[in-house]
Scaffold this motif. Structure first.
Motif, PDB file in Angstrom:
ATOM      1  N   VAL A  92      93.366 -97.031  -6.920  1.00 18.46           N
ATOM      2  CA  VAL A  92      92.776 -96.118  -7.912  1.00 18.46           C
ATOM      3  C   VAL A  92      92.599 -96.794  -9.272  1.00 18.46           C
ATOM      4  CG1 VAL A  92      93.559 -94.002  -6.799  1.00 18.46           C
ATOM      5  CG2 VAL A  92      94.993 -95.047  -8.562  1.00 18.46           C
ATOM      6  N   THR A 139      93.383 -87.007  -3.032  1.00 21.91           N
ATOM      7  CA  THR A 139      94.813 -87.326  -3.064  1.00 21.91           C
ATOM      8  C   THR A 139      95.650 -86.075  -2.845  1.00 21.91           C
ATOM      9  OG1 THR A 139      94.401 -89.096  -4.657  1.00 21.91           O
ATOM     10  CG2 THR A 139      96.658 -88.311  -4.485  1.00 21.91           C
ATOM     11  N   VAL A 142      93.416 -90.853 -12.616  1.00 21.09           N
ATOM     12  CA  VAL A 142      92.830 -90.026 -11.546  1.00 21.09           C
ATOM     13  C   VAL A 142      92.808 -88.578 -12.038  1.00 21.09           C
ATOM     14  CG1 VAL A 142      93.085 -89.274  -9.153  1.00 21.09           C
ATOM     15  CG2 VAL A 142      93.701 -91.602  -9.789  1.00 21.09           C
ATOM     16  N   LEU A 201     104.422 -90.400  -4.173  1.00 21.78           N
ATOM     17  CA  LEU A 201     103.548 -89.776  -3.180  1.00 21.78           C
ATOM     18  C   LEU A 201     104.288 -89.685  -1.847  1.00 21.78           C
ATOM     19  CD1 LEU A 201     100.306 -91.757  -4.039  1.00 21.78           C
ATOM     20  CD2 LEU A 201     100.833 -89.416  -4.698  1.00 21.78           C
ATOM     21  N   ARG A 202     103.879 -88.716  -1.027  1.00 23.33           N
ATOM     22  CA  ARG A 202     104.530 -88.524   0.273  1.00 23.33           C
ATOM     23  C   ARG A 202     103.986 -89.540   1.261  1.00 23.33           C
ATOM     24  NH1 ARG A 202     104.322 -83.743  -2.499  1.00 23.33           N
ATOM     25  NH2 ARG A 202     105.910 -82.171  -2.043  1.00 23.33           N
ATOM     26  N   ARG A 203     104.314 -90.776   1.029  1.00 27.34           N
ATOM     27  CA  ARG A 203     103.902 -91.859   1.926  1.00 27.34           C
ATOM     28  C   ARG A 203     104.880 -93.016   1.744  1.00 27.34           C
ATOM     29  NH1 ARG A 203      97.813 -92.305  -0.450  1.00 27.34           N
ATOM     30  NH2 ARG A 203      97.982 -90.108  -0.900  1.00 27.34           N
ATOM     31  N   TYR A 241     102.022 -83.362  -9.488  1.00 24.69           N
ATOM     32  CA  TYR A 241     101.481 -84.717  -9.593  1.00 24.69           C
ATOM     33  C   TYR A 241     100.604 -84.980 -10.812  1.00 24.69           C
ATOM     34  CZ  TYR A 241     102.741 -85.684  -4.710  1.00 24.69           C
ATOM     35  OH  TYR A 241     103.427 -85.906  -3.544  1.00 24.69           O
ATOM     36  N   TRP A 252      95.466 -84.849   0.722  1.00 26.20           N
ATOM     37  CA  TRP A 252      96.245 -85.708   1.622  1.00 26.20           C
ATOM     38  C   TRP A 252      97.744 -85.453   1.451  1.00 26.20           C
ATOM     39  CZ3 TRP A 252      95.734 -87.902   6.010  1.00 26.20           C
ATOM     40  CH2 TRP A 252      96.658 -88.863   6.441  1.00 26.20           C
ATOM     41  N   GLU A 253      98.163 -85.284   0.192  1.00 26.03           N
ATOM     42  CA  GLU A 253      99.584 -85.006  -0.053  1.00 26.03           C
ATOM     43  C   GLU A 253     100.000 -83.658   0.549  1.00 26.03           C
ATOM     44  OE1 GLU A 253     101.944 -87.177  -1.531  1.00 26.03           O
ATOM     45  OE2 GLU A 253     100.229 -88.398  -0.949  1.00 26.03           O
ATOM     46  N   ARG A 302      88.330 -86.230  -8.923  1.00 24.05           N
ATOM     47  CA  ARG A 302      88.824 -87.479  -8.312  1.00 24.05           C
ATOM     48  C   ARG A 302      90.220 -87.282  -7.703  1.00 24.05           C
ATOM     49  NH1 ARG A 302      89.993 -92.919 -11.246  1.00 24.05           N
ATOM     50  NH2 ARG A 302      90.202 -94.078  -9.320  1.00 24.05           N
ATOM     51  N   ARG A 343      98.811 -82.433   3.368  1.00 26.31           N
ATOM     52  CA  ARG A 343      98.248 -82.403   4.727  1.00 26.31           C
ATOM     53  C   ARG A 343      99.030 -81.524   5.700  1.00 26.31           C
ATOM     54  NH1 ARG A 343     100.384 -87.014   3.151  1.00 26.31           N
ATOM     55  NH2 ARG A 343     101.785 -88.289   4.402  1.00 26.31           N
ATOM     56  N   ILE A 349     107.715 -89.658  -9.797  1.00 26.54           N
ATOM     57  CA  ILE A 349     106.778 -88.800  -9.047  1.00 26.54           C
ATOM     58  C   ILE A 349     106.147 -89.674  -7.965  1.00 26.54           C
ATOM     59  CG2 ILE A 349     104.771 -87.288  -9.214  1.00 26.54           C
ATOM     60  CD1 ILE A 349     105.419 -87.137 -12.297  1.00 26.54           C
ATOM     61  N   LEU A 354      99.078 -88.643 -11.880  1.00 24.76           N
ATOM     62  CA  LEU A 354      97.693 -88.979 -11.524  1.00 24.76           C
ATOM     63  C   LEU A 354      96.875 -89.267 -12.776  1.00 24.76           C
ATOM     64  CD1 LEU A 354      96.928 -86.493  -8.585  1.00 24.76           C
ATOM     65  CD2 LEU A 354      97.561 -88.898  -8.460  1.00 24.76           C
ATOM     66  N   LEU A 380     100.673 -78.501  -5.861  1.00 22.86           N
ATOM     67  CA  LEU A 380     100.778 -79.966  -5.826  1.00 22.86           C
ATOM     68  C   LEU A 380     100.283 -80.579  -7.129  1.00 22.86           C
ATOM     69  CD1 LEU A 380      99.599 -80.711  -2.182  1.00 22.86           C
ATOM     70  CD2 LEU A 380     101.857 -81.189  -3.123  1.00 22.86           C
ATOM     71  N   TYR A 397      98.269 -97.425  -3.299  1.00 22.30           N
ATOM     72  CA  TYR A 397      97.477 -96.334  -3.894  1.00 22.30           C
ATOM     73  C   TYR A 397      97.169 -96.658  -5.362  1.00 22.30           C
ATOM     74  CZ  TYR A 397      96.255 -91.782  -5.804  1.00 22.30           C
ATOM     75  OH  TYR A 397      95.604 -90.757  -6.459  1.00 22.30           O
TER      76      TYR A 397
END
Lengths: 242, 235
Positions: free
Chosen positions: A104, B147, B139, A90-92, B130, B150-151, B143, B153, A88, B134, B126, A100
Protein backbone atom coordinates in the motif's frame (compact mmCIF):
# COMPACT_ATOMS: atom_id res chain seq x y z
CA UNK A 1 -0.01 14.07 5.29
CA UNK A 2 0.95 17.33 6.95
CA UNK A 3 0.55 20.77 5.45
CA UNK A 4 3.49 21.99 3.40
CA UNK A 5 4.26 25.63 4.04
CA UNK A 6 7.95 26.23 3.65
CA UNK A 7 11.12 25.47 1.81
CA UNK A 8 13.23 23.00 3.77
CA UNK A 9 15.52 20.55 2.03
CA UNK A 10 13.81 17.50 0.52
CA UNK A 11 14.04 14.58 2.94
CA UNK A 12 14.73 16.92 5.82
CA UNK A 13 13.13 15.65 9.04
CA UNK A 14 12.55 19.02 10.68
CA UNK A 15 9.12 19.33 12.25
CA UNK A 16 7.66 22.80 12.42
CA UNK A 17 4.48 23.67 14.31
CA UNK A 18 3.08 27.18 13.95
CA UNK A 19 0.04 28.76 15.59
CA UNK A 20 -1.41 25.33 16.25
CA UNK A 21 -4.74 25.06 17.98
CA UNK A 22 -6.98 22.10 18.42
CA UNK A 23 -10.46 22.61 19.80
CA UNK A 24 -13.03 20.05 20.78
CA UNK A 25 -16.31 20.49 22.63
CA UNK A 26 -15.70 24.24 22.87
CA UNK A 27 -12.37 23.75 24.65
CA UNK A 28 -8.85 24.44 23.44
CA UNK A 29 -7.14 21.10 24.02
CA UNK A 30 -3.86 22.15 22.43
CA UNK A 31 -2.34 25.56 21.79
CA UNK A 32 1.22 25.79 20.50
CA UNK A 33 2.41 29.09 19.11
CA UNK A 34 5.73 27.85 17.74
CA UNK A 35 7.61 24.57 18.03
CA UNK A 36 10.56 23.44 15.96
CA UNK A 37 11.97 19.94 16.34
CA UNK A 38 15.16 19.67 14.35
CA UNK A 39 17.60 17.57 16.33
CA UNK A 40 18.50 14.35 14.47
CA UNK A 41 18.44 12.33 17.72
CA UNK A 42 15.16 11.20 19.35
CA UNK A 43 12.81 13.77 20.84
CA UNK A 44 10.65 12.70 23.78
CA UNK A 45 7.32 14.31 24.47
CA UNK A 46 6.53 14.21 28.17
CA UNK A 47 3.76 15.49 30.35
CA UNK A 48 1.00 14.40 32.69
CA UNK A 49 -2.14 12.60 31.52
CA UNK A 50 -4.38 14.87 29.49
CA UNK A 51 -1.55 17.25 28.59
CA UNK A 52 -2.18 16.67 24.88
CA UNK A 53 0.88 14.53 24.03
CA UNK A 54 -0.87 11.89 21.93
CA UNK A 55 -3.03 14.58 20.34
CA UNK A 56 0.08 16.52 19.32
CA UNK A 57 1.59 13.37 17.83
CA UNK A 58 -1.58 12.70 15.77
CA UNK A 59 -1.64 16.30 14.58
CA UNK A 60 2.02 16.13 13.58
CA UNK A 61 1.46 12.87 11.71
CA UNK A 62 -1.58 14.36 9.98
CA UNK A 63 -4.13 11.89 11.33
CA UNK A 64 -6.34 14.73 12.47
CA UNK A 65 -6.53 18.26 11.08
CA UNK A 66 -5.78 21.20 13.38
CA UNK A 67 -8.48 23.75 14.18
CA UNK A 68 -5.95 26.47 13.41
CA UNK A 69 -2.33 26.73 12.40
CA UNK A 70 -0.05 24.37 10.60
CA UNK A 71 2.23 21.42 11.05
CA UNK A 72 4.95 20.65 8.58
CA UNK A 73 7.13 17.58 8.59
CA UNK A 74 10.28 18.08 6.53
CA UNK A 75 9.59 19.32 3.05
CA UNK A 76 5.93 18.31 3.16
CA UNK A 77 6.32 15.05 1.25
CA UNK A 78 8.75 13.59 3.74
CA UNK A 79 8.04 9.91 4.46
CA UNK A 80 6.71 9.44 7.96
CA UNK A 81 5.06 6.68 9.96
CA UNK A 82 3.46 6.09 13.33
CA UNK A 83 3.28 3.27 15.86
CA UNK A 84 0.35 3.30 18.24
CA UNK A 85 0.09 2.50 21.92
CA UNK A 86 -1.80 -0.74 21.19
CA UNK A 87 -0.48 -2.38 18.03
CA UNK A 88 -3.15 -2.51 15.32
CA UNK A 89 -2.32 -5.69 13.44
CA UNK A 90 -4.17 -7.15 10.50
CA UNK A 91 -5.77 -10.58 10.84
CA UNK A 92 -3.09 -12.30 8.82
CA UNK A 93 0.44 -13.61 9.24
CA UNK A 94 3.45 -11.63 10.44
CA UNK A 95 4.96 -11.58 6.94
CA UNK A 96 1.61 -10.61 5.36
CA UNK A 97 1.29 -7.67 7.75
CA UNK A 98 4.63 -6.31 6.57
CA UNK A 99 3.93 -7.18 2.93
CA UNK A 100 0.63 -5.28 3.16
CA UNK A 101 2.46 -2.13 4.30
CA UNK A 102 5.02 -2.54 1.50
CA UNK A 103 2.25 -2.85 -1.11
CA UNK A 104 0.00 0.00 0.00
CA UNK A 105 2.99 2.29 0.34
CA UNK A 106 4.00 1.52 -3.23
CA UNK A 107 7.35 -0.11 -2.55
CA UNK A 108 8.49 -1.50 -5.91
CA UNK A 109 7.42 -5.12 -6.41
CA UNK A 110 10.96 -6.40 -6.98
CA UNK A 111 12.17 -4.78 -3.74
CA UNK A 112 9.38 -6.14 -1.54
CA UNK A 113 10.75 -9.61 -0.82
CA UNK A 114 14.17 -8.30 0.15
CA UNK A 115 12.72 -5.52 2.28
CA UNK A 116 10.37 -7.99 3.99
CA UNK A 117 13.32 -10.16 5.03
CA UNK A 118 15.27 -7.12 6.24
CA UNK A 119 12.37 -5.98 8.40
CA UNK A 120 11.70 -9.46 9.79
CA UNK A 121 15.37 -9.69 10.78
CA UNK A 122 15.37 -6.21 12.27
CA UNK A 123 12.36 -7.03 14.44
CA UNK A 124 13.73 -10.43 15.44
CA UNK A 125 10.66 -12.00 13.86
CA UNK A 126 12.17 -14.08 11.04
CA UNK A 127 11.19 -17.35 12.71
CA UNK A 128 7.67 -16.09 13.29
CA UNK A 129 7.07 -14.97 9.67
CA UNK A 130 4.25 -17.43 8.98
CA UNK A 131 2.62 -17.16 12.38
CA UNK A 132 -0.71 -15.29 12.65
CA UNK A 133 0.22 -11.82 13.86
CA UNK A 134 -2.37 -11.74 16.62
CA UNK A 135 -0.96 -14.85 18.26
CA UNK A 136 2.38 -13.17 18.97
CA UNK A 137 3.26 -12.02 22.48
CA UNK A 138 2.62 -8.36 23.34
CA UNK A 139 6.27 -7.45 22.87
CA UNK A 140 6.50 -9.24 19.54
CA UNK A 141 3.30 -7.59 18.34
CA UNK A 142 4.71 -4.16 19.13
CA UNK A 143 8.02 -5.02 17.40
CA UNK A 144 6.02 -6.14 14.37
CA UNK A 145 4.05 -2.86 14.39
CA UNK A 146 7.38 -1.05 14.64
CA UNK A 147 9.13 -2.76 11.71
CA UNK A 148 5.94 -2.63 9.64
CA UNK A 149 5.96 1.14 10.14
CA UNK A 150 9.44 1.18 8.63
CA UNK A 151 8.19 -0.29 5.36
CA UNK A 152 8.35 3.02 3.52
CA UNK A 153 11.72 3.93 5.08
CA UNK A 154 10.32 6.92 6.97
CA UNK A 155 12.47 9.93 7.75
CA UNK A 156 10.30 10.58 10.79
CA UNK A 157 8.80 7.93 13.07
CA UNK A 158 6.16 8.91 15.61
CA UNK A 159 5.77 6.54 18.56
CA UNK A 160 2.81 6.85 20.92
CA UNK A 161 3.69 5.18 24.23
CA UNK A 162 4.85 2.01 22.48
CA UNK A 163 6.11 0.35 25.67
CA UNK A 164 3.20 1.18 27.95
CA UNK A 165 1.62 -2.28 27.87
CA UNK A 166 4.82 -4.33 27.78
CA UNK A 167 6.61 -6.22 30.53
CA UNK A 168 10.20 -5.17 31.37
CA UNK A 169 11.72 -7.70 28.96
CA UNK A 170 9.44 -6.72 26.08
CA UNK A 171 10.04 -3.08 26.84
CA UNK A 172 13.80 -3.60 26.83
CA UNK A 173 13.71 -5.36 23.46
CA UNK A 174 11.59 -2.61 21.94
CA UNK A 175 13.86 0.05 23.37
CA UNK A 176 16.84 -1.63 21.70
CA UNK A 177 14.94 -1.67 18.43
CA UNK A 178 14.00 2.02 18.72
CA UNK A 179 17.64 2.88 19.45
CA UNK A 180 18.72 0.91 16.37
CA UNK A 181 16.17 2.67 14.18
CA UNK A 182 17.21 6.08 15.52
CA UNK A 183 20.89 5.24 14.98
CA UNK A 184 20.00 4.35 11.39
CA UNK A 185 19.04 7.96 10.71
CA UNK A 186 15.29 7.95 11.32
CA UNK A 187 14.09 10.87 13.40
CA UNK A 188 12.13 9.42 16.33
CA UNK A 189 9.49 11.49 18.11
CA UNK A 190 8.07 9.56 21.02
CA UNK A 191 5.42 10.08 23.66
CA UNK A 192 6.13 8.14 26.81
CA UNK A 193 5.38 8.02 30.51
CA UNK A 194 8.54 6.01 31.12
CA UNK A 195 11.00 8.69 32.23
CA UNK A 196 13.87 6.21 32.37
CA UNK A 197 13.28 5.35 28.73
CA UNK A 198 12.99 9.04 27.87
CA UNK A 199 16.28 9.73 29.63
CA UNK A 200 18.10 6.83 27.98
CA UNK A 201 16.83 7.34 24.43
CA UNK A 202 16.00 11.02 24.20
CA UNK A 203 18.32 13.84 23.36
CA UNK A 204 15.64 16.47 23.56
CA UNK A 205 12.56 16.74 25.76
CA UNK A 206 9.38 18.58 24.88
CA UNK A 207 7.32 18.99 28.04
CA UNK A 208 3.59 19.63 27.66
CA UNK A 209 1.18 20.80 30.31
CA UNK A 210 -2.48 21.64 29.76
CA UNK A 211 -2.02 21.57 26.01
CA UNK A 212 0.92 23.98 25.97
CA UNK A 213 4.66 23.50 25.54
CA UNK A 214 6.26 24.48 28.83
CA UNK A 215 9.79 23.36 28.03
CA UNK A 216 11.85 22.27 25.09
CA UNK A 217 15.27 21.45 26.42
CA UNK A 218 18.13 18.97 26.06
CA UNK A 219 17.46 15.76 27.99
CA UNK A 220 20.16 16.21 30.65
CA UNK A 221 19.06 19.73 31.40
CA UNK A 222 15.42 18.73 31.70
CA UNK A 223 16.06 16.01 34.23
CA UNK A 224 18.71 17.95 36.22
CA UNK A 225 17.40 21.49 36.11
CA UNK A 226 13.82 21.68 34.86
CA UNK A 227 12.94 25.30 34.23
CA UNK A 228 9.19 25.32 34.74
CA UNK A 229 7.37 24.75 37.99
CA UNK A 230 5.09 22.24 36.22
CA UNK A 231 8.06 20.15 35.04
CA UNK A 232 9.64 20.21 38.51
CA UNK A 233 6.36 19.12 40.02
CA UNK A 234 5.95 16.41 37.34
CA UNK A 235 9.46 15.04 37.91
CA UNK A 236 9.14 15.10 41.67
CA UNK A 237 6.34 12.54 41.42
CA UNK A 238 8.33 10.10 39.30
CA UNK A 239 11.30 7.87 39.89
CA UNK A 240 13.68 8.15 36.95
CA UNK A 241 15.63 4.96 36.37
CA UNK A 242 18.96 5.53 34.60
CA UNK B 1 -50.60 -41.11 14.74
CA UNK B 2 -50.17 -44.11 12.49
CA UNK B 3 -50.67 -41.95 9.38
CA UNK B 4 -48.12 -39.54 10.68
CA UNK B 5 -45.49 -42.27 11.17
CA UNK B 6 -46.31 -43.69 7.75
CA UNK B 7 -45.82 -40.29 6.13
CA UNK B 8 -42.42 -40.00 7.82
CA UNK B 9 -41.41 -43.44 6.60
CA UNK B 10 -42.52 -42.67 3.04
CA UNK B 11 -40.73 -39.32 3.15
CA UNK B 12 -37.52 -41.00 4.24
CA UNK B 13 -37.95 -43.56 1.48
CA UNK B 14 -38.31 -40.76 -1.11
CA UNK B 15 -35.02 -39.22 0.04
CA UNK B 16 -33.09 -42.48 0.20
CA UNK B 17 -34.46 -43.89 -3.07
CA UNK B 18 -33.20 -40.83 -4.96
CA UNK B 19 -36.67 -39.85 -6.22
CA UNK B 20 -35.95 -37.76 -9.31
CA UNK B 21 -38.89 -35.36 -8.85
CA UNK B 22 -37.80 -34.62 -5.32
CA UNK B 23 -34.13 -34.04 -6.17
CA UNK B 24 -35.00 -31.85 -9.18
CA UNK B 25 -36.93 -29.61 -6.81
CA UNK B 26 -34.01 -29.55 -4.35
CA UNK B 27 -31.48 -28.72 -7.08
CA UNK B 28 -33.63 -25.93 -8.52
CA UNK B 29 -34.06 -24.47 -5.03
CA UNK B 30 -30.31 -24.47 -4.47
CA UNK B 31 -29.64 -23.01 -7.93
CA UNK B 32 -32.13 -20.15 -7.47
CA UNK B 33 -31.13 -19.29 -3.90
CA UNK B 34 -27.37 -19.58 -4.39
CA UNK B 35 -27.53 -17.40 -7.50
CA UNK B 36 -29.60 -14.81 -5.65
CA UNK B 37 -27.13 -14.81 -2.75
CA UNK B 38 -24.17 -14.51 -5.13
CA UNK B 39 -25.69 -11.52 -6.94
CA UNK B 40 -26.70 -9.95 -3.63
CA UNK B 41 -23.17 -10.41 -2.28
CA UNK B 42 -21.56 -8.86 -5.37
CA UNK B 43 -23.77 -5.78 -5.01
CA UNK B 44 -24.48 -5.73 -1.28
CA UNK B 45 -20.98 -6.10 0.13
CA UNK B 46 -19.43 -3.17 -1.76
CA UNK B 47 -22.59 -1.14 -1.11
CA UNK B 48 -22.48 -1.89 2.62
CA UNK B 49 -18.76 -1.10 2.77
CA UNK B 50 -19.34 2.15 0.88
CA UNK B 51 -22.02 3.15 3.39
CA UNK B 52 -19.58 2.34 6.20
CA UNK B 53 -16.58 4.35 5.01
CA UNK B 54 -17.93 7.16 2.88
CA UNK B 55 -19.52 10.27 4.37
CA UNK B 56 -22.06 12.01 2.14
CA UNK B 57 -25.33 13.92 2.39
CA UNK B 58 -28.25 11.60 3.05
CA UNK B 59 -26.03 8.75 4.27
CA UNK B 60 -27.94 8.33 7.53
CA UNK B 61 -31.26 8.15 5.67
CA UNK B 62 -29.83 5.59 3.27
CA UNK B 63 -28.65 3.46 6.21
CA UNK B 64 -32.11 3.66 7.79
CA UNK B 65 -33.67 2.66 4.46
CA UNK B 66 -31.33 -0.30 3.90
CA UNK B 67 -31.89 -1.48 7.48
CA UNK B 68 -35.65 -1.16 7.07
CA UNK B 69 -35.58 -3.13 3.81
CA UNK B 70 -34.22 -6.14 5.73
CA UNK B 71 -37.79 -6.69 6.87
CA UNK B 72 -39.36 -6.56 3.41
CA UNK B 73 -42.42 -8.85 3.28
CA UNK B 74 -41.74 -11.52 0.61
CA UNK B 75 -45.28 -11.37 -0.77
CA UNK B 76 -44.96 -7.63 -1.34
CA UNK B 77 -41.67 -8.18 -3.16
CA UNK B 78 -43.32 -10.95 -5.15
CA UNK B 79 -46.16 -8.63 -6.10
CA UNK B 80 -43.83 -5.81 -7.17
CA UNK B 81 -41.63 -8.12 -9.24
CA UNK B 82 -44.77 -9.65 -10.75
CA UNK B 83 -45.98 -6.20 -11.79
CA UNK B 84 -42.56 -5.36 -13.25
CA UNK B 85 -42.29 -8.59 -15.23
CA UNK B 86 -45.90 -9.14 -16.25
CA UNK B 87 -46.69 -8.68 -19.93
CA UNK B 88 -48.03 -5.15 -19.37
CA UNK B 89 -45.23 -4.22 -16.94
CA UNK B 90 -42.13 -2.16 -17.77
CA UNK B 91 -39.94 -5.28 -18.06
CA UNK B 92 -42.62 -7.51 -19.61
CA UNK B 93 -40.74 -7.59 -22.89
CA UNK B 94 -38.05 -9.74 -21.24
CA UNK B 95 -40.63 -12.54 -20.74
CA UNK B 96 -39.14 -13.59 -17.44
CA UNK B 97 -42.33 -14.13 -15.46
CA UNK B 98 -42.80 -17.74 -14.32
CA UNK B 99 -39.14 -18.57 -14.92
CA UNK B 100 -36.34 -19.30 -12.44
CA UNK B 101 -34.83 -15.93 -13.45
CA UNK B 102 -37.88 -14.14 -12.01
CA UNK B 103 -37.46 -16.10 -8.79
CA UNK B 104 -33.78 -15.13 -8.63
CA UNK B 105 -34.71 -11.46 -9.09
CA UNK B 106 -37.29 -11.64 -6.29
CA UNK B 107 -34.92 -13.41 -3.89
CA UNK B 108 -32.11 -10.99 -4.74
CA UNK B 109 -34.36 -8.08 -3.75
CA UNK B 110 -35.05 -9.82 -0.45
CA UNK B 111 -31.45 -10.82 0.33
CA UNK B 112 -29.60 -7.72 -0.91
CA UNK B 113 -30.66 -5.42 1.98
CA UNK B 114 -29.69 -8.08 4.53
CA UNK B 115 -26.19 -8.43 3.11
CA UNK B 116 -25.74 -4.67 2.58
CA UNK B 117 -26.98 -3.70 6.06
CA UNK B 118 -25.00 -6.33 7.96
CA UNK B 119 -21.87 -5.66 5.88
CA UNK B 120 -22.20 -1.94 6.67
CA UNK B 121 -22.29 -2.69 10.38
CA UNK B 122 -19.36 -5.11 10.22
CA UNK B 123 -17.17 -2.81 8.13
CA UNK B 124 -18.01 0.21 10.27
CA UNK B 125 -16.87 -1.67 13.38
CA UNK B 126 -13.67 -2.73 11.62
CA UNK B 127 -13.07 0.79 10.39
CA UNK B 128 -13.25 2.00 13.99
CA UNK B 129 -10.52 -0.47 14.85
CA UNK B 130 -8.26 0.10 11.84
CA UNK B 131 -8.87 3.66 10.66
CA UNK B 132 -5.87 5.34 12.30
CA UNK B 133 -3.48 2.63 11.16
CA UNK B 134 -4.82 2.64 7.62
CA UNK B 135 -4.68 6.44 7.42
CA UNK B 136 -1.11 6.28 8.68
CA UNK B 137 -0.39 4.02 5.69
CA UNK B 138 -2.17 6.50 3.42
CA UNK B 139 -5.06 4.07 2.85
CA UNK B 140 -8.13 6.29 3.09
CA UNK B 141 -11.72 6.39 1.85
CA UNK B 142 -12.69 3.83 -0.78
CA UNK B 143 -9.12 2.54 -0.91
CA UNK B 144 -9.69 1.05 2.54
CA UNK B 145 -12.72 -1.00 1.43
CA UNK B 146 -10.90 -4.10 0.07
CA UNK B 147 -8.74 -4.27 3.21
CA UNK B 148 -11.72 -3.94 5.54
CA UNK B 149 -13.74 -6.55 3.62
CA UNK B 150 -10.81 -8.96 3.75
CA UNK B 151 -10.30 -8.35 7.46
CA UNK B 152 -14.00 -9.10 7.98
CA UNK B 153 -14.03 -12.17 5.74
CA UNK B 154 -15.25 -14.59 8.38
CA UNK B 155 -17.93 -12.22 9.64
CA UNK B 156 -19.01 -11.85 6.03
CA UNK B 157 -19.42 -15.62 5.70
CA UNK B 158 -21.95 -15.51 8.55
CA UNK B 159 -23.75 -12.69 6.74
CA UNK B 160 -23.86 -14.78 3.56
CA UNK B 161 -25.31 -17.67 5.57
CA UNK B 162 -28.02 -15.35 6.91
CA UNK B 163 -28.80 -14.24 3.36
CA UNK B 164 -28.93 -17.82 2.14
CA UNK B 165 -31.23 -18.75 5.01
CA UNK B 166 -33.62 -15.98 4.02
CA UNK B 167 -33.56 -17.05 0.35
CA UNK B 168 -33.89 -20.82 0.70
CA UNK B 169 -36.72 -20.60 3.25
CA UNK B 170 -38.72 -17.99 1.34
CA UNK B 171 -42.05 -18.96 -0.22
CA UNK B 172 -44.23 -15.88 -0.73
CA UNK B 173 -42.26 -14.15 -3.47
CA UNK B 174 -41.21 -17.21 -5.49
CA UNK B 175 -44.72 -18.62 -5.63
CA UNK B 176 -46.04 -15.33 -7.07
CA UNK B 177 -43.32 -14.75 -9.69
CA UNK B 178 -42.48 -18.42 -10.35
CA UNK B 179 -46.03 -19.77 -10.44
CA UNK B 180 -44.97 -23.11 -8.90
CA UNK B 181 -44.90 -24.81 -12.33
CA UNK B 182 -43.94 -28.48 -12.15
CA UNK B 183 -40.39 -29.17 -13.45
CA UNK B 184 -39.92 -25.46 -14.23
CA UNK B 185 -40.27 -23.24 -11.17
CA UNK B 186 -41.23 -25.58 -8.37
CA UNK B 187 -38.85 -25.22 -5.42
CA UNK B 188 -38.79 -26.84 -1.99
CA UNK B 189 -40.90 -24.31 -0.11
CA UNK B 190 -43.58 -23.99 -2.79
CA UNK B 191 -43.71 -27.79 -3.20
CA UNK B 192 -44.12 -28.26 0.54
CA UNK B 193 -47.05 -25.82 0.51
CA UNK B 194 -48.62 -27.51 -2.52
CA UNK B 195 -48.15 -31.12 -1.40
CA UNK B 196 -49.44 -30.33 2.09
CA UNK B 197 -52.61 -28.85 0.61
CA UNK B 198 -52.96 -31.97 -1.53
CA UNK B 199 -52.51 -34.24 1.49
CA UNK B 200 -49.25 -35.70 0.15
CA UNK B 201 -47.45 -35.41 3.47
CA UNK B 202 -44.65 -37.82 2.53
CA UNK B 203 -43.29 -35.53 -0.18
CA UNK B 204 -43.80 -32.44 2.01
CA UNK B 205 -42.01 -34.06 4.94
CA UNK B 206 -39.14 -35.30 2.76
CA UNK B 207 -38.57 -31.80 1.40
CA UNK B 208 -38.99 -30.26 4.84
CA UNK B 209 -36.33 -32.61 6.19
CA UNK B 210 -33.92 -31.75 3.38
CA UNK B 211 -34.56 -28.02 3.89
CA UNK B 212 -33.72 -28.32 7.57
CA UNK B 213 -30.61 -30.38 6.79
CA UNK B 214 -29.44 -27.75 4.29
CA UNK B 215 -29.97 -24.99 6.88
CA UNK B 216 -28.03 -26.96 9.50
CA UNK B 217 -25.30 -27.83 6.98
CA UNK B 218 -24.77 -24.22 5.91
CA UNK B 219 -24.60 -23.04 9.50
CA UNK B 220 -22.25 -25.86 10.44
CA UNK B 221 -19.86 -24.82 7.67
CA UNK B 222 -20.01 -21.17 8.75
CA UNK B 223 -19.46 -22.08 12.40
CA UNK B 224 -16.52 -24.30 11.46
CA UNK B 225 -15.01 -21.45 9.46
CA UNK B 226 -15.44 -19.09 12.39
CA UNK B 227 -13.83 -21.54 14.81
CA UNK B 228 -10.93 -22.08 12.41
CA UNK B 229 -10.51 -18.32 12.14
CA UNK B 230 -10.37 -17.94 15.91
CA UNK B 231 -7.88 -20.76 16.24
CA UNK B 232 -5.65 -19.58 13.40
CA UNK B 233 -5.68 -15.83 13.86
CA UNK B 234 -6.62 -15.47 17.51
CA UNK B 235 -9.42 -12.94 16.94
Amino acid sequence: MSEACGADRPGDATIRVRGLKFRSGGQDLLEIADLKIDTPAPTMILGPNGAGKSLLLRLMHGLIPPSEGSVRVGSGGTAQAMVFQAPILLRRSVASNIMYALKVQHVARKRREGRLNELLELGGLARRARQPARTLSGGEQQRLAMVRALANEPKVLFLDEPTSSLDPHGSQQLEALIAKVAAGGTKVVMVTHDLGLASRLGEEIVFLHHGQVREQTPEAEFFERPRSQEARSFLSRHLVLP
Amino acid sequence: MHDFAQAFAQGLDLILSGDSDLWKVVLLSLKVSLTAVLISALIGMPLGALLAVKRFAGRSWLIVLVNALMGLPPVVVGLLVYMLLSRSGPLGVLQLLYTPAAMIIAQTILVLPIIAALTRQLVEDLEGEYSEQLRSFGVVGLRAVPTLLWEGRFGLSTILAAGFGRAIAEVGAVIIVGGNINHVTRVMTTTIALETSRGNLAMALALGGILILIAIGVNAVVTALGLTQRRVTNV
